[in-house]
Scaffold this motif. Structure first.
Motif, mmCIF file in Angstrom:
data_model
loop_
_atom_site.group_PDB
_atom_site.id
_atom_site.type_symbol
_atom_site.label_atom_id
_atom_site.label_comp_id
_atom_site.label_asym_id
_atom_site.label_seq_id
_atom_site.Cartn_x
_atom_site.Cartn_y
_atom_site.Cartn_z
ATOM 1 N N ASN A 47 0.730 -4.816 -1.329
ATOM 2 C CA ASN A 47 1.323 -3.516 -1.655
ATOM 3 C C ASN A 47 0.497 -2.789 -2.708
ATOM 4 O O ASN A 47 0.009 -3.404 -3.659
ATOM 5 C CB ASN A 47 2.754 -3.704 -2.175
ATOM 6 C CG ASN A 47 3.664 -4.295 -1.113
ATOM 7 O OD1 ASN A 47 3.478 -4.050 0.076
ATOM 8 N ND2 ASN A 47 4.647 -5.074 -1.546
ATOM 9 N N TYR A 48 0.340 -1.485 -2.547
ATOM 10 C CA TYR A 48 -0.363 -0.693 -3.545
ATOM 11 C C TYR A 48 0.277 0.688 -3.617
ATOM 12 O O TYR A 48 0.828 1.200 -2.627
ATOM 13 C CB TYR A 48 -1.858 -0.603 -3.222
ATOM 14 C CG TYR A 48 -2.196 0.105 -1.936
ATOM 15 C CD1 TYR A 48 -2.563 1.455 -1.944
ATOM 16 C CD2 TYR A 48 -2.157 -0.560 -0.719
ATOM 17 C CE1 TYR A 48 -2.871 2.113 -0.770
ATOM 18 C CE2 TYR A 48 -2.467 0.099 0.456
ATOM 19 C CZ TYR A 48 -2.825 1.438 0.432
ATOM 20 O OH TYR A 48 -3.129 2.083 1.591
ATOM 21 N N ASP A 68 0.925 4.742 -3.698
ATOM 22 C CA ASP A 68 0.312 5.865 -2.999
ATOM 23 C C ASP A 68 0.163 7.094 -3.879
ATOM 24 O O ASP A 68 -0.311 8.143 -3.423
ATOM 25 C CB ASP A 68 1.120 6.221 -1.751
ATOM 26 C CG ASP A 68 2.538 6.683 -2.083
ATOM 27 O OD1 ASP A 68 2.923 6.651 -3.289
ATOM 28 O OD2 ASP A 68 3.262 7.073 -1.151
ATOM 29 N N LEU A 119 2.656 1.320 -0.427
ATOM 30 C CA LEU A 119 2.165 1.187 0.928
ATOM 31 C C LEU A 119 1.658 -0.231 1.145
ATOM 32 O O LEU A 119 1.154 -0.874 0.228
ATOM 33 C CB LEU A 119 1.019 2.176 1.183
ATOM 34 C CG LEU A 119 1.372 3.659 1.041
ATOM 35 C CD1 LEU A 119 0.137 4.512 1.258
ATOM 36 C CD2 LEU A 119 2.477 4.054 2.018
ATOM 37 N N VAL A 120 1.834 -0.714 2.372
ATOM 38 C CA VAL A 120 1.361 -2.043 2.721
ATOM 39 C C VAL A 120 -0.087 -1.931 3.195
ATOM 40 O O VAL A 120 -0.412 -1.106 4.048
ATOM 41 C CB VAL A 120 2.227 -2.694 3.815
ATOM 42 C CG1 VAL A 120 1.663 -4.055 4.210
ATOM 43 C CG2 VAL A 120 3.667 -2.824 3.321
ATOM 44 N N GLY A 121 -0.955 -2.760 2.612
ATOM 45 C CA GLY A 121 -2.359 -2.689 2.971
ATOM 46 C C GLY A 121 -2.997 -4.059 3.020
ATOM 47 O O GLY A 121 -2.318 -5.088 3.097
ATOM 48 N N ALA A 122 -4.295 -4.072 2.960
ATOM 49 C CA ALA A 122 -5.065 -5.308 2.993
ATOM 50 C C ALA A 122 -6.299 -5.137 2.120
ATOM 51 O O ALA A 122 -6.753 -4.015 1.873
ATOM 52 C CB ALA A 122 -5.464 -5.649 4.426
ATOM 53 N N PHE A 123 -6.829 -6.252 1.642
ATOM 54 C CA PHE A 123 -8.057 -6.192 0.842
ATOM 55 C C PHE A 123 -8.838 -7.481 1.040
ATOM 56 O O PHE A 123 -8.277 -8.512 1.426
ATOM 57 C CB PHE A 123 -7.716 -5.964 -0.631
ATOM 58 C CG PHE A 123 -7.430 -7.226 -1.402
ATOM 59 C CD1 PHE A 123 -8.297 -7.676 -2.379
ATOM 60 C CD2 PHE A 123 -6.281 -7.977 -1.160
ATOM 61 C CE1 PHE A 123 -8.035 -8.829 -3.094
ATOM 62 C CE2 PHE A 123 -6.011 -9.125 -1.865
ATOM 63 C CZ PHE A 123 -6.900 -9.552 -2.845
ATOM 64 N N VAL A 135 -10.066 -11.214 4.891
ATOM 65 C CA VAL A 135 -9.171 -10.114 4.574
ATOM 66 C C VAL A 135 -7.743 -10.632 4.479
ATOM 67 O O VAL A 135 -7.252 -11.318 5.381
ATOM 68 C CB VAL A 135 -9.261 -9.001 5.634
ATOM 69 C CG1 VAL A 135 -8.264 -7.886 5.334
ATOM 70 C CG2 VAL A 135 -10.674 -8.440 5.685
ATOM 71 N N THR A 169 -3.753 -9.699 4.195
ATOM 72 C CA THR A 169 -2.814 -8.624 4.501
ATOM 73 C C THR A 169 -1.538 -8.770 3.676
ATOM 74 O O THR A 169 -1.356 -9.745 2.963
ATOM 75 C CB THR A 169 -2.466 -8.621 5.993
ATOM 76 O OG1 THR A 169 -1.879 -9.891 6.327
ATOM 77 C CG2 THR A 169 -3.714 -8.416 6.844
#
Length: 399
Positions: free
Chosen positions: A234-235, A237, A243-247, A229, A231
């Protein structure tokens, strides 16, 4: 515009790389022919790289801040081998038995940090006014092996060897972690037979041998059986904000397992005229299945890296030979000559799925030049046919 020449104080690079190799062993022989040996081989590597740059102005190339980055890596590898051997000769019988257990642990750690706008002449990261950052990661891989080997010889004429290995690797999931790899070989030293030895005095060796064995391969990156994963992604909303996320950076390959190569070999060893003339010939068939490959996937899937899969089966077959002559004319002059040849043909038997194709290499326009698919050699060239070329503009007319 003031210009300062680059000097040793403008860019400072410092690099340290230390490697340490150690070896320790102990051996005992409690009874005749029976020996136990433990061998411990640790090795370490410590690497550090520091890069500091001051401000500079070269007109088109400028930098208005100082900056320091430092990277450190540490690698530790420990191999422990426990070997128990028994070697004895009883009249015309020769026996050798080996049993062993090995353990190998490899650990790697990476750490990097940096900062900007420290006072002139100071290169410590703690002196940075802003831009301080740090990142790091670590990996660990472990491999264990249980192994055994039996060798038997009768009058040095009839030879038999059998081995078995059971290897376990942390590079695979718990359901596919272990693999069994046996082998067996036989040999007949015909030159030791009385009907040959007593009649062909010029013959030194004539051995026919054959064998079958399976080898395992686990040379892939660590943790391919699980998703990594990432971290700091950014994607949107949907309201114009990020928003800061993870994939998952790569898709998990839960079912990857040992790659196996089964090889059948038949050969002849020949030596004559006081070992001056030699000939070795080998014929082999090598079948590799569950090949570990990075299989390309569409970008639309969202993964950043191509996953590792057990992609298919490949067959190699061919022969090798080596003809040699060596001689010593006197104490001051000797010579030797060898003629070596080989032929190998490989074919992709299957690729896991009937439609799977792996492409590689490009030419002008982005055209792929090689393809790996069932029924053809590995990475065979697939090029655009050419009927000829224009050597004069008079040969070309527009429609």
């Amino acid at each position: 515009i003031g210009v300062r020449l680059v000097g040793s104080e403008m860019c400072i690079r410092d690099r340290d790389n230390t490697k340490v190799f150690l070896n320790a062993y102990a051996s005992i022989e409690p009874i005749k022919g029976l020996k136990y040996k433990i061998n411990i081989t640790p090795d370490f590597q410590f690497y550090r790289y520091n890069n500091h740059t001051e401000e500079y102005d070269f007109g088109l190339n400028t930098k208005d801040f100082t900056e320091t980055t430092e990277t450190q890596t540490r690698t530790r590898n420990v191999l422990v081998e426990n070997l128990l051997t028994f070697d004895r000769t009883f009249d015309v019988h020769k026996i050798s038995v080996l049993a062993g257990y090995t353990y190998q642990d490899t650990r790697y750690r990476y750490l990097s940090g940096g900062g900007r706008n420290m006072p002139a002449g100071i290169s410590e990261i703690d002196a940075s006014a802003d831009g301080m950052s740090v990142k790091g990661n670590s990996t660990r891989s472990v491999m264990t092996s249980i192994l055994g080997r039996v060798f038997y010889s009768y009058k040095d004429r009839y030879l038999f060897t059998a081995t078995i290995r059971r290897d376990g690797s942390s590079k695979f999931g718990s359901n596919n972690r272990y693999g069994n790899f046996p082998s067996v070989s036989v040999g007949w030293n015909m030159a030791e037979e009385s009907f040959i030895k007593n009649k062909l005095s010029w013959l030194d060796q004539l051995k026919i041998r054959g064998g079958y064995g399976v080898l395992g391969n686990q040379e892939i990156d660590d943790y391919q059986y699980t998703s990594v994963v990432t971290t700091g992604i950014n994607y949107p909303d949907g309201d114009g904000e990020l928003l800061v996320g993870a994939f998952p950076k790569n898709f998990a390959s839960l079912d990857i397992r040992w790659e196996e190569t089964a090889m059948t070999n038949v050969g002849i060893d020949f030596m004559a005229f006081r070992n001056r003339l030699s000939l070795t010939v080998d014929w082999y068939v090598k079948n590799t299945k569950d090949i570990l490959l990075s299989v390309p996937i569409p970008i639309s899937t969202g993964g950043a890296n191509d996953p590792v899969r057990n992609a298919g089966k490949i067959r190699n077959k061919g022969f090798e030979f080596n003809i040699g002559w060596n001689d010593r004319i006197n104490n001051d002059f000797s010579y030797s000559a060898n003629f070596i040849g080989s032929f190998n043909r490989n074919e992709v038997i299957n690729m896991g799925t009937d439609s799977q194709v792996i492409t590689g290499g490009t030419i002008h326009g982005g055209t792929w030049t090689t393809r790996t698919l069932a029924g053809y050699p590995i990475a065979g060239f697939w090029l655009i046919p050419c009927d000829g070329y224009f050597n004069s503009c008079l040969l070309y007319t527009s429609p």
